[in-house]
Design an enzyme around this catalytic site. Sequence first.
Site, mmCIF file in Angstrom:
data_model
loop_
_atom_site.group_PDB
_atom_site.id
_atom_site.type_symbol
_atom_site.label_atom_id
_atom_site.label_comp_id
_atom_site.label_asym_id
_atom_site.label_seq_id
_atom_site.Cartn_x
_atom_site.Cartn_y
_atom_site.Cartn_z
ATOM 1 N N THR A 1 -9.446 -11.634 -9.271
ATOM 2 C CA THR A 1 -8.564 -10.728 -8.535
ATOM 3 C C THR A 1 -8.924 -9.271 -8.803
ATOM 4 O O THR A 1 -8.742 -8.416 -7.936
ATOM 5 C CB THR A 1 -7.095 -10.994 -8.886
ATOM 6 O OG1 THR A 1 -6.901 -10.889 -10.296
ATOM 7 C CG2 THR A 1 -6.675 -12.379 -8.439
ATOM 8 N N PHE B 1 0.803 -1.222 0.000
ATOM 9 C CA PHE B 1 0.000 0.000 0.000
ATOM 10 C C PHE B 1 0.836 1.272 0.000
ATOM 11 O O PHE B 1 0.398 2.318 0.478
ATOM 12 C CB PHE B 1 -0.969 0.004 1.186
ATOM 13 C CG PHE B 1 -1.695 -1.294 1.369
ATOM 14 C CD1 PHE B 1 -2.527 -1.778 0.376
ATOM 15 C CD2 PHE B 1 -1.521 -2.050 2.508
ATOM 16 C CE1 PHE B 1 -3.179 -2.989 0.523
ATOM 17 C CE2 PHE B 1 -2.170 -3.265 2.666
ATOM 18 C CZ PHE B 1 -3.003 -3.733 1.671
ATOM 19 N N LYS C 1 -5.116 -1.319 -18.233
ATOM 20 C CA LYS C 1 -4.801 -0.119 -17.462
ATOM 21 C C LYS C 1 -4.809 -0.497 -15.985
ATOM 22 O O LYS C 1 -5.160 -1.609 -15.617
ATOM 23 C CB LYS C 1 -5.826 0.994 -17.730
ATOM 24 C CG LYS C 1 -5.855 1.495 -19.159
ATOM 25 C CD LYS C 1 -6.669 2.773 -19.318
ATOM 26 C CE LYS C 1 -8.141 2.568 -19.118
ATOM 27 N NZ LYS C 1 -8.936 3.778 -19.466
ATOM 28 N N GLY C 2 -4.439 0.429 -15.115
ATOM 29 C CA GLY C 2 -4.362 0.135 -13.692
ATOM 30 C C GLY C 2 -5.732 0.060 -13.036
ATOM 31 O O GLY C 2 -6.707 0.643 -13.519
ATOM 32 N N GLY D 1 -0.330 -9.083 -3.011
ATOM 33 C CA GLY D 1 -1.696 -9.499 -2.751
ATOM 34 C C GLY D 1 -2.659 -9.022 -3.804
ATOM 35 O O GLY D 1 -3.845 -9.362 -3.789
ATOM 36 N N GLU E 1 -5.337 1.250 -7.499
ATOM 37 C CA GLU E 1 -5.420 2.565 -6.857
ATOM 38 C C GLU E 1 -6.765 3.239 -7.128
ATOM 39 O O GLU E 1 -7.392 3.796 -6.222
ATOM 40 C CB GLU E 1 -4.286 3.464 -7.364
ATOM 41 C CG GLU E 1 -2.904 2.886 -7.211
ATOM 42 C CD GLU E 1 -2.211 3.300 -5.928
ATOM 43 O OE1 GLU E 1 -2.847 3.977 -5.095
ATOM 44 O OE2 GLU E 1 -1.037 2.950 -5.770
ATOM 45 N N PRO F 1 -10.616 -11.835 -13.707
ATOM 46 C CA PRO F 1 -11.822 -11.229 -13.127
ATOM 47 C C PRO F 1 -11.912 -11.381 -11.613
ATOM 48 O O PRO F 1 -12.358 -10.477 -10.919
ATOM 49 C CB PRO F 1 -12.961 -11.977 -13.833
ATOM 50 C CG PRO F 1 -12.370 -12.410 -15.133
ATOM 51 C CD PRO F 1 -10.932 -12.720 -14.846
ATOM 52 N N GLY G 1 1.952 -1.929 -11.963
ATOM 53 C CA GLY G 1 2.623 -3.220 -11.882
ATOM 54 C C GLY G 1 2.212 -4.185 -12.966
ATOM 55 O O GLY G 1 3.050 -4.729 -13.698
#
Length: 740
Positions: free
Chosen positions: A635, A247, A702-703, A475, A706, A633, A517
């Site tokens: 995760t 985090f 894409k991310g 995680g 966050e 899907p 990531g």
Amino acid sequence: MATTIQNPQRGARPGAERVDAHDKVRGATRYAADDARAGLLHAALVPSRIARGSVARIDTGVAERVRGVRKVYTHQNIGAFESGGFLMGGGFGFQSFYPLRSAQIAYRGQTVAMVVADTLEAAREAAALVEVRYEAQPFVAGIDAPDAQPQAQSALLPQPMFADRRVGDAEAALAAAAFTVEARYELPIQHQNPMEIIATVAEWNEGVLTVREPTQNAEGVRHGLAKQLGIEPARVRVLSPTLGGGFGQKNSLQSHTAAVAIAARELGRPVKLVLTRAQLFHNASFRPASRHHVRLGADREGRLVAAVHDIDQQTSRHDLFPSSGSEITSRLYGVKHFLGRDRLVRTDVQTPGYMRAPFEHPAAFAFESAVDEMAYLLGRDPVAFRLANDTAVDPLSGKPFSSRHLAECLVQGSEAFGWARRDMAPGSMRAADGSRIGWGVAVGAYKAAMAPAFATVSLAGDGRVRVAVGGHEMGQGMRTAIALTVSRVLGAPVAAVEIALGDTGAAPQHLTAGSWGTATALPPVQEAAQRLMEDLRAHAPGASANATALELLRASGRAQAEAESRRRAPGQPEQVYGRLTGGLPAAAGPVYPDYVGFSFIAHFVEVRIEPTTRRIRVPRVVSVADCGAVASPRTARSQVEGGVVWGIGAALREASEVDPRHGGFLNADLAEYVLPVAADIGRIEVSFVGKPDTRFNALGVKGLGEVAMVGVAPAIVNAVFHATGKRLRRLPLRLEDLLD
């Protein structure tokens, strides 16, 4: 994330379980603090009792006489070692200040001594017996202290990265606007509290240092330690295969790691240090306090014509931790006149840092609360008002977005939530037990970023597939996304895919943070897997077109095959690989040569406020994300659910209480730092637009991690207004805020 697997015969089915799930639930996954090898020594820290000043005298005599104590390290005997630098200042650490290098005290809780002993019990007993006399100096406890002095960030940090965000003439447009909203918002200090505490195990073997530490930035730790200890990076290996939560708190070199390595080298034994929960609050980064001043202007047709977003954010005295909240608020809507300004306030704490959606969560809380207030001022439905102010181009640069489906998030979410049944009048909805019901909405955004990465995919004759790539499993499901991608390309069972992450001996390890990531690791992994298939087909020309990689390998008569790939973000020069291999951040985004990249989300929240206690419950949330294509899907859904829980905690529970008398934090434990528990969480419905962003990368990813949190807090606050008619502008919301 990445493309969804659609062919179960050539990989795993959509929604396949996490590849690490079984090991985690049966306790087989090993973390740094689990290390219990023979001969291990244990370390314990002695914290400073003052907030600023110096050590006048330190007496370790009694501590050294505790049975089992090997040595007590202080600034007087640890020897010289270098600073690892500050991550945002060209260095490797979460701050530039490293304890034990001098007698200086920069913040309460700072390490003033480290005890190393045969057992943890002996180390802790001795640490409690170290006697320290201080020379204290006046200190600034927090952002609201009378002597706190805000300074313009644009004057403190290099341009143009940290310049004001400006387009058009916001002040003039505000003055001419038919309708205006002006409000100030307050957010507290908050601390990450991952299940896995920060820990370090250091061991030397024939002049090579191996460090096992939960980190999001193994390469940065490696190079930072090499700098501190004056050795070649080739003599340092950092292992961080799995984190029990990061985090942002574990995104760089910690201030204690070099001291543990020095002790291990001198004592000739591996040394382990596990921070206590209280030490986590005082010796690692945290989300800084911030204050926001938002002014909005709209015309009579209901269009936002101007916005000004001013932010004051806490930093430390020794580092300038930058603020960038207006990076997203300037892009949420098509506002032609925007001004975003940031100021920094120096305080006597360790340097604040990145905590999930570090700037975006506070900024969205302020801005989306004000947008909701504007919608009510205009008499417009909050969803319809947001849709009317959507944009297809980036207001700051004029470039198109790589993709933007925020309107679809709002439409899908409103339908799933049943928004059409909402009575707009505040206080108009009640439950059978008398509870007030409120429905709120807010949107969020987070930059779509990528970093350079190297990947290697190899196939052995027994069917095992080995993948080595830069990245850290915190995680979030990176291993699962990689395994599914490789499985799809090679036709290999997911269980046959072995993935090396967080290992500086396997591949250069870029910092994993900022939701880049998966978007960073997957493209080179997929390309390496595709190259492997091409090579295998070239050596087995007569094989079936549907042959798996293993069938092709056996047909070619070879024992093994391997392929590599390296990728960088669009517009990045070749030299960026040097930053990657040097342990320095090298991420790009959101602005690229031809477009601007963001992920988007819309949150719909129902709150219920008990009629007597005024306790706020959140029984229902609907969240719809635009994160490009979705690789895993299961995760992905978990990421959004977790982000919503974080948002509930940030809005209703979490605050680190500053001690104005002595500095530091008063509630530095899980008994008093209040987090949401299972009973606080209702039903969370998650869905995805699911449209690949192939302009951003070939996989269309894409991310997500966050952006999942961004907008949850204002959706809750807007729902509270709908239930009560009260506009609350300070987090977390308290019972007394709702008393009549």
